[in-house]
Design a protein around this motif. Structure first.
Motif, PDB file in Angstrom:
ATOM      1  N   ALA A  37      41.315  -6.243  15.848  1.00  0.00           N
ATOM      2  CA  ALA A  37      41.276  -4.880  15.313  1.00  0.00           C
ATOM      3  C   ALA A  37      40.274  -4.844  14.162  1.00  0.00           C
ATOM      4  O   ALA A  37      40.279  -5.723  13.297  1.00  0.00           O
ATOM      5  CB  ALA A  37      42.657  -4.467  14.824  1.00  0.00           C
ATOM      6  N   PRO A  38      39.368  -3.868  14.143  1.00  0.00           N
ATOM      7  CA  PRO A  38      38.346  -3.829  13.083  1.00  0.00           C
ATOM      8  C   PRO A  38      38.963  -3.602  11.708  1.00  0.00           C
ATOM      9  O   PRO A  38      39.950  -2.868  11.567  1.00  0.00           O
ATOM     10  CB  PRO A  38      37.458  -2.652  13.500  1.00  0.00           C
ATOM     11  N   GLU A  39      38.386  -4.263  10.700  1.00  0.00           N
ATOM     12  CA  GLU A  39      38.865  -4.082   9.334  1.00  0.00           C
ATOM     13  C   GLU A  39      38.586  -2.666   8.840  1.00  0.00           C
ATOM     14  O   GLU A  39      39.332  -2.120   8.036  1.00  0.00           O
ATOM     15  CB  GLU A  39      38.196  -5.109   8.411  1.00  0.00           C
ATOM     16  N   ARG A  40      37.495  -2.090   9.318  1.00  0.00           N
ATOM     17  CA  ARG A  40      37.176  -0.695   9.017  1.00  0.00           C
ATOM     18  C   ARG A  40      36.375  -0.129  10.178  1.00  0.00           C
ATOM     19  O   ARG A  40      35.713  -0.862  10.905  1.00  0.00           O
ATOM     20  CB  ARG A  40      36.360  -0.574   7.727  1.00  0.00           C
ATOM     21  N   ARG A  41      36.512   1.157  10.360  1.00  0.00           N
ATOM     22  CA  ARG A  41      35.761   1.804  11.434  1.00  0.00           C
ATOM     23  C   ARG A  41      34.457   2.362  10.861  1.00  0.00           C
ATOM     24  O   ARG A  41      34.401   2.804   9.720  1.00  0.00           O
ATOM     25  CB  ARG A  41      36.580   2.918  12.096  1.00  0.00           C
ATOM     26  N   ARG A  42      33.413   2.309  11.680  1.00  0.00           N
ATOM     27  CA  ARG A  42      32.101   2.783  11.270  1.00  0.00           C
ATOM     28  C   ARG A  42      31.617   3.845  12.251  1.00  0.00           C
ATOM     29  O   ARG A  42      32.080   3.925  13.391  1.00  0.00           O
ATOM     30  CB  ARG A  42      31.104   1.618  11.214  1.00  0.00           C
ATOM     31  N   THR A  43      30.659   4.633  11.799  1.00  0.00           N
ATOM     32  CA  THR A  43      30.090   5.669  12.664  1.00  0.00           C
ATOM     33  C   THR A  43      28.745   5.199  13.210  1.00  0.00           C
ATOM     34  O   THR A  43      28.037   4.399  12.590  1.00  0.00           O
ATOM     35  CB  THR A  43      29.897   6.983  11.903  1.00  0.00           C
ATOM     36  N   ALA A  44      28.412   5.718  14.383  1.00  0.00           N
ATOM     37  CA  ALA A  44      27.168   5.311  15.036  1.00  0.00           C
ATOM     38  C   ALA A  44      26.552   6.496  15.764  1.00  0.00           C
ATOM     39  O   ALA A  44      27.255   7.383  16.253  1.00  0.00           O
ATOM     40  CB  ALA A  44      27.425   4.177  16.030  1.00  0.00           C
ATOM     41  N   VAL A  45      25.245   6.506  15.799  1.00  0.00           N
ATOM     42  CA  VAL A  45      24.489   7.367  16.703  1.00  0.00           C
ATOM     43  C   VAL A  45      23.878   6.449  17.743  1.00  0.00           C
ATOM     44  O   VAL A  45      23.341   5.388  17.402  1.00  0.00           O
ATOM     45  CB  VAL A  45      23.405   8.169  15.949  1.00  0.00           C
ATOM     46  N   VAL A  46      23.951   6.836  19.027  1.00  0.00           N
ATOM     47  CA  VAL A  46      23.515   5.939  20.097  1.00  0.00           C
ATOM     48  C   VAL A  46      22.504   6.658  20.998  1.00  0.00           C
ATOM     49  O   VAL A  46      22.872   7.255  22.019  1.00  0.00           O
ATOM     50  CB  VAL A  46      24.709   5.440  20.937  1.00  0.00           C
ATOM     51  N   ASP A  62      32.639   4.302  16.077  1.00  0.00           N
ATOM     52  CA  ASP A  62      32.875   5.618  16.660  1.00  0.00           C
ATOM     53  C   ASP A  62      31.563   6.390  16.674  1.00  0.00           C
ATOM     54  O   ASP A  62      31.007   6.701  15.612  1.00  0.00           O
ATOM     55  CB  ASP A  62      33.920   6.380  15.841  1.00  0.00           C
ATOM     56  N   HIS A  63      31.068   6.686  17.870  1.00  0.00           N
ATOM     57  CA  HIS A  63      29.775   7.346  17.887  1.00  0.00           C
ATOM     58  C   HIS A  63      29.929   8.844  17.624  1.00  0.00           C
ATOM     59  O   HIS A  63      30.895   9.489  18.044  1.00  0.00           O
ATOM     60  CB  HIS A  63      28.985   7.028  19.154  1.00  0.00           C
ATOM     61  N   VAL A  64      28.983   9.365  16.896  1.00  0.00           N
ATOM     62  CA  VAL A  64      29.066  10.698  16.304  1.00  0.00           C
ATOM     63  C   VAL A  64      29.255  11.792  17.345  1.00  0.00           C
ATOM     64  O   VAL A  64      29.923  12.802  17.093  1.00  0.00           O
ATOM     65  CB  VAL A  64      27.793  10.973  15.459  1.00  0.00           C
ATOM     66  N   HIS A  65      28.693  11.612  18.539  1.00  0.00           N
ATOM     67  CA  HIS A  65      28.697  12.682  19.536  1.00  0.00           C
ATOM     68  C   HIS A  65      29.762  12.482  20.612  1.00  0.00           C
ATOM     69  O   HIS A  65      29.670  13.066  21.692  1.00  0.00           O
ATOM     70  CB  HIS A  65      27.302  12.796  20.170  1.00  0.00           C
ATOM     71  N   ALA A  66      30.800  11.705  20.292  1.00  0.00           N
ATOM     72  CA  ALA A  66      31.853  11.434  21.270  1.00  0.00           C
ATOM     73  C   ALA A  66      32.585  12.711  21.695  1.00  0.00           C
ATOM     74  O   ALA A  66      33.139  12.768  22.794  1.00  0.00           O
ATOM     75  CB  ALA A  66      32.840  10.421  20.712  1.00  0.00           C
ATOM     76  N   GLY A  67      32.604  13.711  20.843  1.00  0.00           N
ATOM     77  CA  GLY A  67      33.293  14.953  21.170  1.00  0.00           C
ATOM     78  C   GLY A  67      32.387  16.032  21.729  1.00  0.00           C
ATOM     79  O   GLY A  67      32.816  17.171  21.937  1.00  0.00           O
ATOM     80  N   ALA A  69      23.599  10.957   9.463  1.00  0.00           N
ATOM     81  CA  ALA A  69      23.735   9.823   8.537  1.00  0.00           C
ATOM     82  C   ALA A  69      24.807   8.823   8.976  1.00  0.00           C
ATOM     83  O   ALA A  69      25.740   8.527   8.225  1.00  0.00           O
ATOM     84  CB  ALA A  69      24.040  10.332   7.129  1.00  0.00           C
ATOM     85  N   PRO A  70      24.677   8.276  10.184  1.00  0.00           N
ATOM     86  CA  PRO A  70      25.678   7.313  10.648  1.00  0.00           C
ATOM     87  C   PRO A  70      25.572   5.998   9.886  1.00  0.00           C
ATOM     88  O   PRO A  70      24.558   5.716   9.244  1.00  0.00           O
ATOM     89  CB  PRO A  70      25.307   7.120  12.121  1.00  0.00           C
ATOM     90  N   ASP A  71      26.612   5.201   9.988  1.00  0.00           N
ATOM     91  CA  ASP A  71      26.554   3.862   9.391  1.00  0.00           C
ATOM     92  C   ASP A  71      25.506   3.002  10.082  1.00  0.00           C
ATOM     93  O   ASP A  71      24.906   2.124   9.462  1.00  0.00           O
ATOM     94  CB  ASP A  71      27.921   3.172   9.497  1.00  0.00           C
ATOM     95  N   VAL A  72      25.290   3.254  11.385  1.00  0.00           N
ATOM     96  CA  VAL A  72      24.321   2.464  12.130  1.00  0.00           C
ATOM     97  C   VAL A  72      23.799   3.280  13.310  1.00  0.00           C
ATOM     98  O   VAL A  72      24.519   4.099  13.885  1.00  0.00           O
ATOM     99  CB  VAL A  72      24.952   1.134  12.632  1.00  0.00           C
ATOM    100  N   VAL A  73      22.534   3.073  13.627  1.00  0.00           N
ATOM    101  CA  VAL A  73      21.935   3.637  14.837  1.00  0.00           C
ATOM    102  C   VAL A  73      21.844   2.509  15.865  1.00  0.00           C
ATOM    103  O   VAL A  73      21.213   1.475  15.593  1.00  0.00           O
ATOM    104  CB  VAL A  73      20.536   4.222  14.560  1.00  0.00           C
ATOM    105  N   VAL A  74      22.483   2.680  16.995  1.00  0.00           N
ATOM    106  CA  VAL A  74      22.506   1.657  18.042  1.00  0.00           C
ATOM    107  C   VAL A  74      21.406   1.971  19.050  1.00  0.00           C
ATOM    108  O   VAL A  74      21.378   3.061  19.632  1.00  0.00           O
ATOM    109  CB  VAL A  74      23.876   1.616  18.746  1.00  0.00           C
ATOM    110  N   LEU A  75      20.488   1.029  19.253  1.00  0.00           N
ATOM    111  CA  LEU A  75      19.321   1.254  20.111  1.00  0.00           C
ATOM    112  C   LEU A  75      19.309   0.257  21.274  1.00  0.00           C
ATOM    113  O   LEU A  75      18.785  -0.857  21.156  1.00  0.00           O
ATOM    114  CB  LEU A  75      18.033   1.118  19.290  1.00  0.00           C
ATOM    115  N   PRO A  76      19.887   0.640  22.416  1.00  0.00           N
ATOM    116  CA  PRO A  76      19.863  -0.265  23.580  1.00  0.00           C
ATOM    117  C   PRO A  76      18.484  -0.340  24.203  1.00  0.00           C
ATOM    118  O   PRO A  76      17.666   0.566  24.039  1.00  0.00           O
ATOM    119  CB  PRO A  76      20.865   0.389  24.539  1.00  0.00           C
ATOM    120  N   ASP A  77      18.234  -1.403  24.936  1.00  0.00           N
ATOM    121  CA  ASP A  77      16.926  -1.569  25.565  1.00  0.00           C
ATOM    122  C   ASP A  77      16.877  -1.015  26.992  1.00  0.00           C
ATOM    123  O   ASP A  77      15.940  -1.268  27.741  1.00  0.00           O
ATOM    124  CB  ASP A  77      16.472  -3.027  25.538  1.00  0.00           C
ATOM    125  N   GLU A  78      17.900  -0.245  27.367  1.00  0.00           N
ATOM    126  CA  GLU A  78      17.875   0.518  28.616  1.00  0.00           C
ATOM    127  C   GLU A  78      18.904   1.645  28.520  1.00  0.00           C
ATOM    128  O   GLU A  78      19.868   1.517  27.753  1.00  0.00           O
ATOM    129  CB  GLU A  78      18.143  -0.365  29.832  1.00  0.00           C
TER     130      GLU A  78
END
Length: 242
Positions: free
Chosen positions: A127-136, A162-167, A184-193
């Motif tokens: 279980a994560p110690e804290r939840r973070r936000t992401a844009v993907v 938790d990605h910002v646009h889940a809803g 202003a997410p905690d992290v931007v996740v950039l997949p290579d596909e």
């Protein structure tokens, strides 16, 4: 027992069948890159498969996905008399259930060890110690991101992101870049596909925001890569935030 003839229209399923039933695959898409040693007839892309070529292979079963493949192509295969199995994958448990269904339909009589290992790996995620936000983002020009009900979004949520646009009402909405930055997410996740984001895309498009280049195969594929995905994704995400 005669080895079944399988055509796969989905890279994830291609890898799953190849690892579980060696020799069963007779056709796969141009995007089916794993395993690297796969030597089968290439039948075009996931969105534009060459139906006549697939029919000529006389497969016992064609495996597909409701998101990756187009219904008109699947209808054409059915009209040609082929058996087509279509999967739907929006969550990790659904992925496991669909993999069991596909492999059983392909003739496998015992569950492959890699699938047990994949379930165990995800069950062991703490279980994560804290939840973070992401844009993907998943595409550029125009910018598109993960929205509601996506497999990749479910995996990230299990890792504490938790990605910002889940809803969002759309599954893969187009969102202007300035709006993505403003989130202003905690992290931007950039997949290579499906878009091949590079390490330079992050600082260029999202200055000042932590960016995590990640393996698209580990974020979006549901197959043998699932077993190592928790560790691979966690390492990439933590590196961006350190």
């Amino acid at each position: 027992m005669t080895t079944p003839r399988i055509v796969s229209l989905v890279p994830s399923l291609t890898e799953a069948v190849a690892h579980s039933l060696p020799g069963a695959l007779v056709g796969a898409t141009d995007w089916c890159t794993h395993p690297a040693s796969l030597d089968v007839e290439r039948i075009g892309g996931t969105k534009n498969p060459k139906v006549e070529r697939i029919v000529a292979l006389a497969p016992d079963l064609v495996v597909a996905n409701e998101e990756e493949n187009r219904e008109p192509d699947l209808d054409a295969l059915r009209a040609a008399g082929l058996d087509v199995l279509v999967t739907e994958v929006r969550t990790l448990p659904q992925a496991v259930a669909e993999l069991d269904r596909v492999l059983t339909a392909c003739g496998l009589t015992t569950r492959p060890r890699w699938l047990d290992e994949a379930e165990a790996a995800w069950d062991a995620v703490p279980a994560p110690e804290r939840r973070r936000t992401a844009v993907v983002p998943i595409w550029r020009r125009p910018w598109m991101v993960l929205g509601r009900d996506t497999f990749a979004g479910d995996l990230l949520s299990r890792l504490g992101y938790d990605h910002v646009h889940a809803g969002h009402p759309e599954r893969y909405p187009r969102v202007p870049l300035d709006e993505l930055r403003a989130a202003a997410p905690d992290v931007v996740v950039l997949p290579d596909e499906p878009y091949r984001f590079s390490a330079e895309d992050g600082p260029d498009a999202f200055p000042g925001l932590p960016c995590a280049p990640v393996s698209g195969r580990h974020l979006t594929w549901y197959g043998p890569s699932l077993a190592e995905a928790p560790a691979v994704l966690t390492t990439a995400l933590r590196a961006a935030l350190d």
